[in-house]
Design a protein around this motif. Structure first.
Motif, PDB file in Angstrom:
ATOM      1  N   TRP A 110     -28.324  42.073 -24.223  1.00  0.00           N
ATOM      2  CA  TRP A 110     -27.422  43.448 -23.811  1.00  0.00           C
ATOM      3  C   TRP A 110     -26.030  42.687 -23.629  1.00  0.00           C
ATOM      4  O   TRP A 110     -25.939  40.931 -23.401  1.00  0.00           O
ATOM      5  CB  TRP A 110     -27.370  43.289 -22.385  1.00  0.00           C
ATOM      6  N   TRP A 124     -14.465  50.345 -21.314  1.00  0.00           N
ATOM      7  CA  TRP A 124     -15.302  50.468 -22.893  1.00  0.00           C
ATOM      8  C   TRP A 124     -16.548  49.516 -21.821  1.00  0.00           C
ATOM      9  O   TRP A 124     -17.436  49.470 -21.939  1.00  0.00           O
ATOM     10  CB  TRP A 124     -14.914  50.821 -23.332  1.00  0.00           C
ATOM     11  N   ASP A 128     -22.537  51.943 -16.543  1.00  0.00           N
ATOM     12  CA  ASP A 128     -23.644  52.793 -16.036  1.00  0.00           C
ATOM     13  C   ASP A 128     -24.405  52.327 -14.759  1.00  0.00           C
ATOM     14  O   ASP A 128     -25.676  51.074 -15.294  1.00  0.00           O
ATOM     15  CB  ASP A 128     -24.608  53.692 -17.267  1.00  0.00           C
ATOM     16  N   SER A 131     -28.268  53.186 -15.430  1.00  0.00           N
ATOM     17  CA  SER A 131     -28.878  52.121 -16.253  1.00  0.00           C
ATOM     18  C   SER A 131     -28.122  51.084 -16.798  1.00  0.00           C
ATOM     19  O   SER A 131     -28.955  49.828 -17.395  1.00  0.00           O
ATOM     20  CB  SER A 131     -28.542  53.255 -17.802  1.00  0.00           C
ATOM     21  N   VAL A 135     -21.172  51.080 -23.001  1.00  0.00           N
ATOM     22  CA  VAL A 135     -20.967  52.088 -24.201  1.00  0.00           C
ATOM     23  C   VAL A 135     -21.232  50.424 -25.379  1.00  0.00           C
ATOM     24  O   VAL A 135     -21.686  51.177 -26.626  1.00  0.00           O
ATOM     25  CB  VAL A 135     -19.846  52.629 -24.675  1.00  0.00           C
ATOM     26  N   ASP A 137     -23.570  48.554 -25.225  1.00  0.00           N
ATOM     27  CA  ASP A 137     -24.898  48.560 -25.722  1.00  0.00           C
ATOM     28  C   ASP A 137     -25.366  49.294 -27.370  1.00  0.00           C
ATOM     29  O   ASP A 137     -26.655  49.585 -27.018  1.00  0.00           O
ATOM     30  CB  ASP A 137     -25.356  48.416 -24.647  1.00  0.00           C
ATOM     31  N   ALA A 138     -24.291  50.523 -26.905  1.00  0.00           N
ATOM     32  CA  ALA A 138     -25.772  51.578 -27.930  1.00  0.00           C
ATOM     33  C   ALA A 138     -25.416  50.896 -29.553  1.00  0.00           C
ATOM     34  O   ALA A 138     -26.140  51.647 -30.028  1.00  0.00           O
ATOM     35  CB  ALA A 138     -24.215  53.080 -28.324  1.00  0.00           C
ATOM     36  N   ASN A 139     -24.800  49.986 -29.843  1.00  0.00           N
ATOM     37  CA  ASN A 139     -25.422  49.178 -31.199  1.00  0.00           C
ATOM     38  C   ASN A 139     -25.623  48.105 -31.163  1.00  0.00           C
ATOM     39  O   ASN A 139     -24.944  46.872 -30.150  1.00  0.00           O
ATOM     40  CB  ASN A 139     -23.720  48.937 -31.812  1.00  0.00           C
ATOM     41  N   TRP A 140     -26.882  47.955 -31.467  1.00  0.00           N
ATOM     42  CA  TRP A 140     -27.529  46.432 -31.015  1.00  0.00           C
ATOM     43  C   TRP A 140     -27.454  45.353 -32.147  1.00  0.00           C
ATOM     44  O   TRP A 140     -27.137  44.527 -31.158  1.00  0.00           O
ATOM     45  CB  TRP A 140     -28.826  47.548 -31.809  1.00  0.00           C
ATOM     46  N   SER A 182     -19.636  51.493 -35.651  1.00  0.00           N
ATOM     47  CA  SER A 182     -18.709  50.459 -34.248  1.00  0.00           C
ATOM     48  C   SER A 182     -18.512  49.141 -35.879  1.00  0.00           C
ATOM     49  O   SER A 182     -19.502  48.769 -36.116  1.00  0.00           O
ATOM     50  CB  SER A 182     -19.648  50.623 -33.858  1.00  0.00           C
ATOM     51  N   GLU A 185     -19.544  46.045 -34.096  1.00  0.00           N
ATOM     52  CA  GLU A 185     -21.288  45.307 -34.710  1.00  0.00           C
ATOM     53  C   GLU A 185     -21.023  45.069 -35.678  1.00  0.00           C
ATOM     54  O   GLU A 185     -21.728  44.048 -36.670  1.00  0.00           O
ATOM     55  CB  GLU A 185     -21.855  47.351 -34.491  1.00  0.00           C
TER      56      GLU A 185
END
Length: 304
Positions: A110, A124, A128, A131, A135, A137-140, A182, A185
């Motif tokens: 993370w 950005w 949250d 959780s 945002v 972290d949406a991209n591994w 992204s 990423e």
């Protein structure tokens, strides 16, 4: 005849960085343009280091959390590579930090801990409340792919999974992306790619090239926006992926010279919050961006 950045712009940049920015950037500028040594850069990095081997304290200038994070620690290792320091006890400690911070249940890293919210940060980077994720972290692969590269280059694995499994996971994720969302990423994958041997690079080449072609902005009229330009992906002629962006390199080099303000380039974004902290971060971003652009221009023979 190609445009050339005047020599006095380089001198102006050095003076601005020396008088306004974190000492790390003064050391970096001296290393690249003033005959300074890597030791001063390493000393500057140590100020951002924590006892757990990770880095924090605003080294990633869009969040000023003092705690260590995988994201800020990748920034530190980028700088070690930038000054040609491949082995160092601090690097070993950072790799150990990566091993400890790997989430074995989620099979990933993370970007930052939730404590990021307790300190000035860009919107950005806000985690949250439920959780604990941002945002980013949406991209591994951001920053996971880059971390795998450092572990690979440093001869480390997380034990669970082993190095081969990490690379397999990175390759599987990259190949699964149909529409790239992204550029950051992809930047991480490109940094990883450079650290792999020729054989391991093969399975990443095609999806990285596909990602660059999907994401790159070729409209020079929009390069003043927060959009990925060709040399944002690959900034050196010696890079193994340079051929992908080579057709557009000249246009971006001209753009950099045309948009240089007395030797400086400024960030194209704002936080819109924590204004006092942002003004300090903005100066450090200016130093980082400026040094990067000057290095690009020098590599292409565009610096007087």
């Amino acid at each position: 005849m190609s445009k050339i950045l005047p020599r006095n712009f380089l001198e102006n940049a050095g003076e601005y960085i020396r008088n306004n920015c974190n000492p790390l950037y003064d050391a970096l500028f001296a290393f690249h343009f003033g005959g300074g040594g890597a030791e001063a850069v390493v000393s500057g990095l140590e100020r951002f280091r924590n006892g757990d081997g990770g880095f924090g304290h605003g080294l990633e200038h869009d969040f000023l959390m003092p705690d260590s994070s995988p994201m800020a620690t990748t920034v530190a290792l980028q700088i070690f590579r930038e000054v040609g320091v491949g082995t160092h006890p601090i690097i070993d400690d950072a790799l150990d930090y990566f091993q400890r911070s790997f989430d074995r249940d989620a099979r990933r890293w993370w970007a930052v801990p939730q404590a990021v919210n307790d300190h000035p940060h860009a919107p950005w980077w806000h985690a949250d409340e439920q959780s604990g994720l941002t945002v980013i972290d949406a991209n591994w692969g951001n920053p996971g792919a880059e971390i795998i590269g450092y572990l690979y280059a440093g001869g480390k694995s997380t034990g669970d999974p082993a190095k081969a499994e990490l690379l397999d996971s990175a390759a599987a994720h990259l190949s699964s992306i149909d529409t790239f969302a992204s550029e950051h990423e992809l930047y991480c994958y490109i940094r990883m790619f450079e650290m792999l041997d020729v054989n391991d690079r093969r399975r990443f080449y095609e999806p990285i090239v596909r990602g660059i072609r999907q994401l790159v902005c070729l409209d020079a009229e929009r390069w003043n926006e927060y959009l990925p330009r060709p040399l944002d992906f690959v900034s050196r002629r010696s890079h193994p992926l340079f051929e992908v962006v080579e057709p557009w390199a000249g246009s971006q080099l001209d753009y950099l010279i045309d948009t240089c303000e007395d030797g400086l380039w400024y960030p194209t974004w704002e936080w819109g919050q924590y204004e006092e902290a942002w003004q300090t971060s903005k100066k450090n971003w200016t130093a980082k961006i400026t040094i990067g652009n000057l290095l690009i221009l020098r590599d292409f023979g565009r610096l007087s």
